[in-house]
Design an enzyme around this catalytic site. Structure first.
Site, PDB file in Angstrom:
ATOM      1  N   LEU A 275       0.822  -1.213   0.000  1.00  0.00           N
ATOM      2  CA  LEU A 275       0.000   0.000   0.000  1.00  0.00           C
ATOM      3  C   LEU A 275       0.856   1.263   0.000  1.00  0.00           C
ATOM      4  O   LEU A 275       0.343   2.372  -0.010  1.00  0.00           O
ATOM      5  CB  LEU A 275      -0.933  -0.002   1.212  1.00  0.00           C
ATOM      6  N   LYS A 323      15.966  -5.454   4.071  1.00  0.00           N
ATOM      7  CA  LYS A 323      16.294  -4.432   5.068  1.00  0.00           C
ATOM      8  C   LYS A 323      17.703  -4.575   5.668  1.00  0.00           C
ATOM      9  O   LYS A 323      18.315  -3.582   6.041  1.00  0.00           O
ATOM     10  CB  LYS A 323      15.273  -4.462   6.208  1.00  0.00           C
ATOM     11  N   ASP A 360      11.239   2.761  11.085  1.00  0.00           N
ATOM     12  CA  ASP A 360      10.405   1.785  11.812  1.00  0.00           C
ATOM     13  C   ASP A 360      10.500   2.031  13.314  1.00  0.00           C
ATOM     14  O   ASP A 360       9.516   1.882  14.045  1.00  0.00           O
ATOM     15  CB  ASP A 360      10.880   0.348  11.527  1.00  0.00           C
ATOM     16  N   ALA A 384      11.363 -11.837  17.257  1.00  0.00           N
ATOM     17  CA  ALA A 384      12.760 -11.387  17.369  1.00  0.00           C
ATOM     18  C   ALA A 384      13.339 -11.115  15.987  1.00  0.00           C
ATOM     19  O   ALA A 384      14.548 -11.164  15.785  1.00  0.00           O
ATOM     20  CB  ALA A 384      13.583 -12.446  18.100  1.00  0.00           C
ATOM     21  N   GLY A 385      12.459 -10.837  15.020  1.00  0.00           N
ATOM     22  CA  GLY A 385      12.913 -10.528  13.661  1.00  0.00           C
ATOM     23  C   GLY A 385      13.179  -9.030  13.512  1.00  0.00           C
ATOM     24  O   GLY A 385      13.429  -8.327  14.499  1.00  0.00           O
ATOM     25  N   GLY A 386      13.106  -8.552  12.265  1.00  0.00           N
ATOM     26  CA  GLY A 386      13.445  -7.161  11.974  1.00  0.00           C
ATOM     27  C   GLY A 386      12.600  -6.154  12.732  1.00  0.00           C
ATOM     28  O   GLY A 386      13.135  -5.214  13.336  1.00  0.00           O
ATOM     29  N   ALA A 387      11.273  -6.334  12.705  1.00  0.00           N
ATOM     30  CA  ALA A 387      10.395  -5.374  13.376  1.00  0.00           C
ATOM     31  C   ALA A 387      10.602  -5.431  14.882  1.00  0.00           C
ATOM     32  O   ALA A 387      10.615  -4.389  15.560  1.00  0.00           O
ATOM     33  CB  ALA A 387       8.936  -5.673  13.028  1.00  0.00           C
ATOM     34  N   ARG A 407       9.220 -17.493  19.090  1.00  0.00           N
ATOM     35  CA  ARG A 407       9.002 -18.897  18.766  1.00  0.00           C
ATOM     36  C   ARG A 407      10.313 -19.677  18.840  1.00  0.00           C
ATOM     37  O   ARG A 407      10.380 -20.769  19.391  1.00  0.00           O
ATOM     38  CB  ARG A 407       8.418 -18.969  17.341  1.00  0.00           C
ATOM     39  N   GLU A 410      16.375 -19.207  20.845  1.00  0.00           N
ATOM     40  CA  GLU A 410      17.785 -18.798  20.639  1.00  0.00           C
ATOM     41  C   GLU A 410      17.865 -17.387  20.028  1.00  0.00           C
ATOM     42  O   GLU A 410      18.735 -16.598  20.400  1.00  0.00           O
ATOM     43  CB  GLU A 410      18.518 -19.780  19.702  1.00  0.00           C
TER      44      GLU A 410
HETATM   45  P1  NAP Z   1      10.772 -11.245  10.292  1.00  0.00           P
HETATM   46  O1  NAP Z   1      12.074 -10.552  10.334  1.00  0.00           O
HETATM   47  O2  NAP Z   1      10.565 -12.352   9.323  1.00  0.00           O
HETATM   48  O3  NAP Z   1      10.499 -11.833  11.769  1.00  0.00           O
HETATM   49  C1  NAP Z   1       9.361 -12.576  12.045  1.00  0.00           C
HETATM   50  C2  NAP Z   1       9.345 -12.925  13.526  1.00  0.00           C
HETATM   51  O4  NAP Z   1       8.096 -13.493  13.797  1.00  0.00           O
HETATM   52  C3  NAP Z   1      10.397 -13.946  13.922  1.00  0.00           C
HETATM   53  O5  NAP Z   1      10.777 -13.699  15.241  1.00  0.00           O
HETATM   54  C4  NAP Z   1       9.627 -15.257  13.803  1.00  0.00           C
HETATM   55  O6  NAP Z   1      10.067 -16.238  14.722  1.00  0.00           O
HETATM   56  C5  NAP Z   1       8.265 -14.844  14.246  1.00  0.00           C
HETATM   57  N1  NAP Z   1       7.223 -15.628  13.606  1.00  0.00           N
HETATM   58  C6  NAP Z   1       7.038 -15.811  12.277  1.00  0.00           C
HETATM   59  N2  NAP Z   1       5.940 -16.552  12.069  1.00  0.00           N
HETATM   60  C7  NAP Z   1       5.425 -16.843  13.286  1.00  0.00           C
HETATM   61  C8  NAP Z   1       4.313 -17.578  13.715  1.00  0.00           C
HETATM   62  N3  NAP Z   1       3.503 -18.152  12.836  1.00  0.00           N
HETATM   63  N4  NAP Z   1       4.091 -17.684  15.042  1.00  0.00           N
HETATM   64  C9  NAP Z   1       4.909 -17.116  15.929  1.00  0.00           C
HETATM   65  N5  NAP Z   1       5.988 -16.407  15.577  1.00  0.00           N
HETATM   66  C10 NAP Z   1       6.245 -16.269  14.274  1.00  0.00           C
HETATM   67  O7  NAP Z   1       9.582 -10.222  10.043  1.00  0.00           O
HETATM   68  P2  NAP Z   1       9.533  -8.683  10.495  1.00  0.00           P
HETATM   69  O8  NAP Z   1      10.095  -7.821   9.457  1.00  0.00           O
HETATM   70  O9  NAP Z   1      10.070  -8.588  11.874  1.00  0.00           O
HETATM   71  O10 NAP Z   1       7.972  -8.416  10.494  1.00  0.00           O
HETATM   72  C11 NAP Z   1       7.111  -9.035  11.415  1.00  0.00           C
HETATM   73  C12 NAP Z   1       5.706  -8.506  11.218  1.00  0.00           C
HETATM   74  O11 NAP Z   1       5.647  -7.161  11.633  1.00  0.00           O
HETATM   75  C13 NAP Z   1       5.295  -8.481   9.759  1.00  0.00           C
HETATM   76  O12 NAP Z   1       4.670  -9.679   9.375  1.00  0.00           O
HETATM   77  C14 NAP Z   1       4.358  -7.318   9.668  1.00  0.00           C
HETATM   78  O13 NAP Z   1       3.041  -7.779   9.829  1.00  0.00           O
HETATM   79  C15 NAP Z   1       4.737  -6.470  10.847  1.00  0.00           C
HETATM   80  N6  NAP Z   1       5.334  -5.200  10.378  1.00  0.00           N
HETATM   81  C16 NAP Z   1       4.513  -4.137  10.334  1.00  0.00           C
HETATM   82  C17 NAP Z   1       5.008  -2.920   9.945  1.00  0.00           C
HETATM   83  C18 NAP Z   1       4.088  -1.740   9.910  1.00  0.00           C
HETATM   84  O14 NAP Z   1       4.446  -0.729   9.331  1.00  0.00           O
HETATM   85  N7  NAP Z   1       2.946  -1.815  10.550  1.00  0.00           N
HETATM   86  C19 NAP Z   1       6.351  -2.776   9.598  1.00  0.00           C
HETATM   87  C20 NAP Z   1       7.169  -3.891   9.656  1.00  0.00           C
HETATM   88  C21 NAP Z   1       6.643  -5.093  10.066  1.00  0.00           C
HETATM   89  P3  NAP Z   1      11.271 -17.244  14.424  1.00  0.00           P
HETATM   90  O15 NAP Z   1      12.500 -16.546  14.868  1.00  0.00           O
HETATM   91  O16 NAP Z   1      10.903 -18.435  15.200  1.00  0.00           O
HETATM   92  O17 NAP Z   1      11.230 -17.489  12.936  1.00  0.00           O
END
Ligand code: NAP
Length: 540
Positions: A275, A323, A360, A384-387, A407, A410
């Site tokens: 979007l 990122k 962010d 514990a990912g990027g966000a 999840r 580590e």
């Molecule tokens: P990412 O780097 O891929 O990290 C995903 C995180 O979520 C990891 O810690 C992962 O755990 C965990 N995870 C993934 N699937 C899961 C599940 N089904 N159940 C439990 N934990 C799960 O992604 P990210 O960039 O941090 O983004 C995460 C979310 O934040 C996005 O999907 C998005 O919806 C949201 N976001 C929103 C904005 C906004 O502007 N509103 C901006 C950025 C992100 P593991 O370490 O076990 O894989």
């Protein structure tokens, strides 16, 4: 022998040129956008055409979509007679060259000839058709006064554009149309360089198809394409990646794109449904910034960097999965991007160097700061990912006590060590109170399982912030509301990070209310469409 008619070899070239509408005349009538009209019956095609000519005076009738194209001609003739301001292209592309017409070349030619007599101003003949014709057959089309477009479509790659151009030139068409497929972002650069090189040699139309070809559809005009094609409505595209006329006009403001237009984009993969273009183009329009914002599907970072250098692109919003990887290509980053290890905003300076920022972090911290003091606040971050990294470092920076639950334990431990935060065990959740719980996982997003990251009894907080923004009301948000807990939705973060990007790129305050309005509207429309799609048939 069949083959291209060499310049001057064709019979009576003078008469032929005089009989066709002059390209100057046509160029004076048409705008930058030609709306392609399809329909499976003449009645449907006419209904769409009548609607399209209310706002557009340049129309392509895709006669090949009809089972019997000739049956539509009387009605089209009537329309063109009544609406003399409309300029029309007749296209009857055969299946062999990517169209829908199942007839022979002779049948295609007959239809186009009759279209020319019905008042069409231009007829489109595929290069392969022209090459199969006998000398003089093309002139029959022009004899009725229609100008000739010789077109070539490559549905797999973008290559040898000059070679194709050389094959088309001997036919001396009034317009040369070359459409390729972008497999990389850099393919758009190839198309635009070709247009720049040859724009003085012919009246050119050059477009790259495909999701990665959007750059050529928006910027091709300033490189030298005389016009471009648009779908009448979403879902009525006549080529992969084609954009609807309304989106091209209102979102991309294609009529205003000129040499001075600054180019921005969101880069990631997948990116089609982002979007950000809607939100950022709305902001540019609202603040009258001469800039356009595109969705850049980047499968390889090097491809993106080529595009940034060659177009050039003035700024980028960076999203998944680039990122982190982008960091090594930046001249300098702000300290927070460095700490977080991720960058979501890039600015290209005049000398071509790239500078990185992370908006962010502010987009998570500021909505919270507005609602409660963060110093010593007890905050649980899920993920514990990027966000999550942006949340943890940003909140630690503000003096909060941050706990991480992920999840994969580590990854949580590693992040906790780096940010001097603490890890948290799920079995402690039901009996622990937090000031804020933040979901930084994709759980709750459309199509992601589990729908909710927590059970209702585990939500014990003064505030819940779900970073997921599609849908707006995630299961976590709904559960929190049901428990009477105030919430912050991911839309607020999305708009906030975009607003800060806008400010970094333009130096102007962002029109945040307008940005929020269009994003919420689009998300609600998507939700409604998804609901309709899953509704069972009524049976009536
Ligand atoms: P990412 O780097 O891929 O990290 C995903 C995180 O979520 C990891 O810690 C992962 O755990 C965990 N995870 C993934 N699937 C899961 C599940 N089904 N159940 C439990 N934990 C799960 O992604 P990210 O960039 O941090 O983004 C995460 C979310 O934040 C996005 O999907 C998005 O919806 C949201 N976001 C929103 C904005 C906004 O502007 N509103 C901006 C950025 C992100 P593991 O370490 O076990 O894989």
């Amino acid at each position: 022998m069949k083959g291209p008619q060499k310049v001057g070899e064709a019979p009576a070239p003078r008469e032929r040129i005089l009989s066709a509408l002059s390209p100057h005349f046509i160029r004076s009538r048409i705008g930058k956008l030609c709306v392609a009209i399809i329909g499976s019956t003449p009645a449907e095609m006419m209904e769409k055409a009548v609607e399209a000519v209310r706002e557009n005076t340049f129309i392509e009738f895709r006669l090949d979509y009809l089972a019997n194209p000739l049956t539509a001609l009387p009605k089209i003739k009537q329309l063109l007679g009544e609406r003399s301001e409309v300029t029309a292209i007749a296209t009857c592309r055969r299946v062999a060259t990517g169209g829908k017409f199942k007839g022979t070349i002779a049948a295609e030619l007959e239809i186009l000839e009759k279209a020319a007599t019905a008042g069409f101003h231009l007829v489109d003949v595929e290069l392969q058709t022209a090459e199969a014709l006998k000398q003089g057959q093309l002139d029959k089309l022009r004899a009725h006064g229609a100008a000739l477009i010789i077109s070539y479509h490559d549905f797999t790659t973008t290559k040898d554009l000059d070679g194709i151009f050389e094959r088309i030139l001997p036919y001396e068409p009034e317009f040369v149309k070359i459409v390729s497929t972008a497999k990389t972002l850099a393919d758009n650069v190839t198309m635009m360089r070709f247009l720049e090189r040859t724009r003085d040699m012919a009246n050119l139309i050059g477009i790259c198809m495909g999701d990665q070809g959007i750059i050529s559809r928006v910027l091709g005009l300033r490189a030298g394409s005389i016009f471009t094609f648009a779908a009448a409505h979403p879902g009525e595209e006549t080529g992969p990646g084609q954009i609807s006329v309304r989106t091209l006009r209102e979102t991309y403001r294609i009529d205003q794109v000129d040499a001075a237009t600054r180019v921005y984009g969101v880069a990631g993969n997948p990116i089609k449904h982002s979007l950000s273009p809607l939100m950022m183009n709305t902001a540019f329009r609202r603040e009258t910034v001469n800039a356009v914002f595109l969705a850049l599907q980047a499968t390889k970072l090097n491809d993106l960097l080529t595009l940034v250098r060659e177009v050039p692109v003035n700024g980028l919003a960076i999203t998944m999965p680039l990122k982190e990887e982008i960091l090594q290509h930046l001249e300098k980053t702000d300290p927070l991007s460095e700490k977080v290890g991720a960058c979501n905003t890039v600015v290209r300076s005049q000398d071509g160097k790239l500078y990185g920022f992370n908006t962010d972090v502010a987009a998570i911290v500021r909505p919270l700061e507005r609602r409660l003091p963060l110093k010593d606040a007890k905050i649980l971050v899920l993920g514990a990912g990027g966000a999550a990294r942006a949340a943890v470092f940003g909140l630690k920076d503000k003096g909060a006590e941050v706990f991480i639950l992920n999840r994969t334990p580590e990854t949580a431990q590693k992040l906790a060590r780096q940010a001097k935060a603490k890890t948290f065990r799920r079995d402690q959740l039901a009996k622990t109170n937090f000031d804020v719980i933040i979901n930084a996982t994709p759980a709750g997003m459309h199509g992601v399982k589990p729908a909710s990251i927590l059970d209702a009894k585990e939500i014990n907080a003064r505030l819940v912030f779900d970073l997921v923004y599609n849908p707006i009301d995630t299961p976590l948000i709904r559960m929190a509301r049901e428990k009477g807990i105030p919430v912050v939705t991911g839309v607020e973060m999305f708009v906030h990070q975009g607003a800060r990007q806008f400010e970094i790129w333009t130096g102007k305050p962002a029109p945040e209310d307008d940005m929020l309005r269009v994003v919420v509207h689009a998300l609600r429309q998507q939700a409604e469409a998804a609901k309709q799609a899953t509704k069972p048939e009524s049976g009536h």
